[in-house]
Write an enzyme that holds these catalytic residues in place. Sequence first.
Site, PDB file in Angstrom:
ATOM      1  N   GLY A  29    -113.702  50.997  83.980  1.00 40.89           N
ATOM      2  CA  GLY A  29    -113.248  52.172  84.744  1.00 40.89           C
ATOM      3  C   GLY A  29    -112.950  51.777  86.181  1.00 40.89           C
ATOM      4  O   GLY A  29    -113.180  50.640  86.589  1.00 40.89           O
ATOM      5  N   THR A  31    -114.341  52.627  89.067  1.00 40.52           N
ATOM      6  CA  THR A  31    -115.483  52.277  89.928  1.00 40.52           C
ATOM      7  C   THR A  31    -116.002  50.886  89.568  1.00 40.52           C
ATOM      8  O   THR A  31    -116.285  50.070  90.450  1.00 40.52           O
ATOM      9  CB  THR A  31    -116.615  53.329  89.789  1.00 40.52           C
ATOM     10  OG1 THR A  31    -116.026  54.630  89.751  1.00 40.52           O
ATOM     11  CG2 THR A  31    -117.599  53.235  90.927  1.00 40.52           C
ATOM     12  N   GLY A  85    -119.712  52.659  85.598  1.00 34.83           N
ATOM     13  CA  GLY A  85    -119.435  53.997  86.111  1.00 34.83           C
ATOM     14  C   GLY A  85    -119.909  55.056  85.126  1.00 34.83           C
ATOM     15  O   GLY A  85    -120.533  54.760  84.104  1.00 34.83           O
ATOM     16  N   ASP A  87    -118.762  59.376  83.765  1.00 31.09           N
ATOM     17  CA  ASP A  87    -117.910  60.557  83.940  1.00 31.09           C
ATOM     18  C   ASP A  87    -118.728  61.734  84.466  1.00 31.09           C
ATOM     19  O   ASP A  87    -118.198  62.588  85.168  1.00 31.09           O
ATOM     20  CB  ASP A  87    -117.230  60.902  82.610  1.00 31.09           C
ATOM     21  CG  ASP A  87    -116.354  59.753  82.150  1.00 31.09           C
ATOM     22  OD1 ASP A  87    -115.440  59.397  82.906  1.00 31.09           O
ATOM     23  OD2 ASP A  87    -116.626  59.176  81.082  1.00 31.09           O
ATOM     24  N   LYS A  97    -120.236  59.191  79.227  1.00 33.17           N
ATOM     25  CA  LYS A  97    -119.352  58.055  79.465  1.00 33.17           C
ATOM     26  C   LYS A  97    -118.284  58.037  78.370  1.00 33.17           C
ATOM     27  O   LYS A  97    -118.400  58.716  77.364  1.00 33.17           O
ATOM     28  CB  LYS A  97    -120.140  56.737  79.458  1.00 33.17           C
ATOM     29  CG  LYS A  97    -120.958  56.547  80.728  1.00 33.17           C
ATOM     30  CD  LYS A  97    -121.597  55.188  80.817  1.00 33.17           C
ATOM     31  CE  LYS A  97    -120.683  54.021  80.657  1.00 33.17           C
ATOM     32  NZ  LYS A  97    -119.554  53.974  81.589  1.00 33.17           N
ATOM     33  N   GLY A  98    -117.255  57.222  78.607  1.00 31.98           N
ATOM     34  CA  GLY A  98    -116.227  57.090  77.579  1.00 31.98           C
ATOM     35  C   GLY A  98    -114.880  57.648  77.982  1.00 31.98           C
ATOM     36  O   GLY A  98    -113.935  57.609  77.203  1.00 31.98           O
ATOM     37  N   GLY A  99    -114.803  58.146  79.227  1.00 27.77           N
ATOM     38  CA  GLY A  99    -113.513  58.638  79.717  1.00 27.77           C
ATOM     39  C   GLY A  99    -112.448  57.551  79.639  1.00 27.77           C
ATOM     40  O   GLY A  99    -111.274  57.829  79.429  1.00 27.77           O
ATOM     41  N   GLY A 100    -112.893  56.314  79.785  1.00 30.16           N
ATOM     42  CA  GLY A 100    -111.958  55.185  79.704  1.00 30.16           C
ATOM     43  C   GLY A 100    -111.897  54.596  78.300  1.00 30.16           C
ATOM     44  O   GLY A 100    -111.242  53.579  78.084  1.00 30.16           O
ATOM     45  N   GLU A 106    -119.833  49.651  75.992  1.00 36.09           N
ATOM     46  CA  GLU A 106    -120.643  49.980  77.186  1.00 36.09           C
ATOM     47  C   GLU A 106    -122.086  50.292  76.797  1.00 36.09           C
ATOM     48  O   GLU A 106    -123.023  49.875  77.471  1.00 36.09           O
ATOM     49  CB  GLU A 106    -120.043  51.186  77.918  1.00 36.09           C
ATOM     50  CG  GLU A 106    -118.758  50.862  78.658  1.00 36.09           C
ATOM     51  CD  GLU A 106    -118.068  52.072  79.252  1.00 36.09           C
ATOM     52  OE1 GLU A 106    -117.299  51.887  80.194  1.00 36.09           O
ATOM     53  OE2 GLU A 106    -118.284  53.199  78.768  1.00 36.09           O
TER      54      GLU A 106
END
Length: 232
Positions: A29, A31, A85, A87, A97-100, A106
Site C-alpha cells: 500500500g 504507506t 498499513g 484501511d 486490511k486488504g484495500g490493496g 499480509e
Amino acid sequence: MNSDIAKSSAADFAIKLVKKNMKIGLGTGSTARIFVKKLAKIIKTNSLEIIGVPTSNSTMELAKELGIELANLNEVGKLDFVFDGADEFDPHLNLIKGGGGALLQEKIVAKSAKEMIVLADESKQVNFLGKFPLPVEIIRFGSDKTISLVKEYLADHFGKAPTITLRQKNETPFISDESHFIIDIFLGKIKEPKRLNVQLNSIVGVVETGLFTDIASSVVIGKNDGSVEILK
Ligand code: 5RP
C-alpha cells in the site's frame, strides 16, 4: 497532500525501530511504500544487513528496485517486525486490511512476525470497524456459491443481507497475487470483529478475511501536522 505528511511521519517513527541484522516483513500500500523507500535509504547509509520479506508482488518489485535484500518466508521463518498499513483500525488494535488486495500474504507475514507495527494516518482511526468495506479473499471456482453463502450467513447475523461486490480491475475481476477473487462487503459497523473473522473463515470457498484481530502490536498514527501518536 496532508495525508502524505501523516504517512511519512508514521514511517519516520517506525524506521527508528530497525536495527542491523533484522528480518523484516514489508507491507503493501501507499504507506508501506513510503516506509520501504525510507528503509532502503537507511540500509545504504548505515550499512545495515537487513532481510526483507515482501507481502505482495508490487512490494517485491519496489524492494528489488531499491536494492533491498529479499528472502521468502519459508527461508527466514520468524521475522522481527512487519511494518504495514491498514484501511481501518479501532481502539483495540483490530484492523481492516486488504484495500490493496494483499490481505492473504499480509496476514501470513504478520503472523510470522514478533511484532506487527501498523503505520496509518489519522483518517484510518475508527471506534468500530466496518465503514470501509471488508475485503475477503475467495476461491474463483464456484465463487457465486461462496458469495451467496457469505450473504446468507450475514443476513442471519446482521438482520439484513449486506451489499457484496466482486472487486474489479480494468473492468474485469481483480485477481490476487495468490490467484483468487476478492469480494468487498459493506457492513457499516462490525461489533464483534473476532467472531466475524472466525465465522467467515468457516464458509467454504473463503480463503481469508481482511479482519486482523489479535495480530497488531501497535499502531503508529501519523498526523497531518507531522506529529505521531502510538496506540498500543
Ligand atoms: C493492502 C492493505 C494496505 O495496507 C491498506 O490498503 C492501506 O493502504 P494505504 O497505506 O495505501 O492507505 O491492506 O492490502
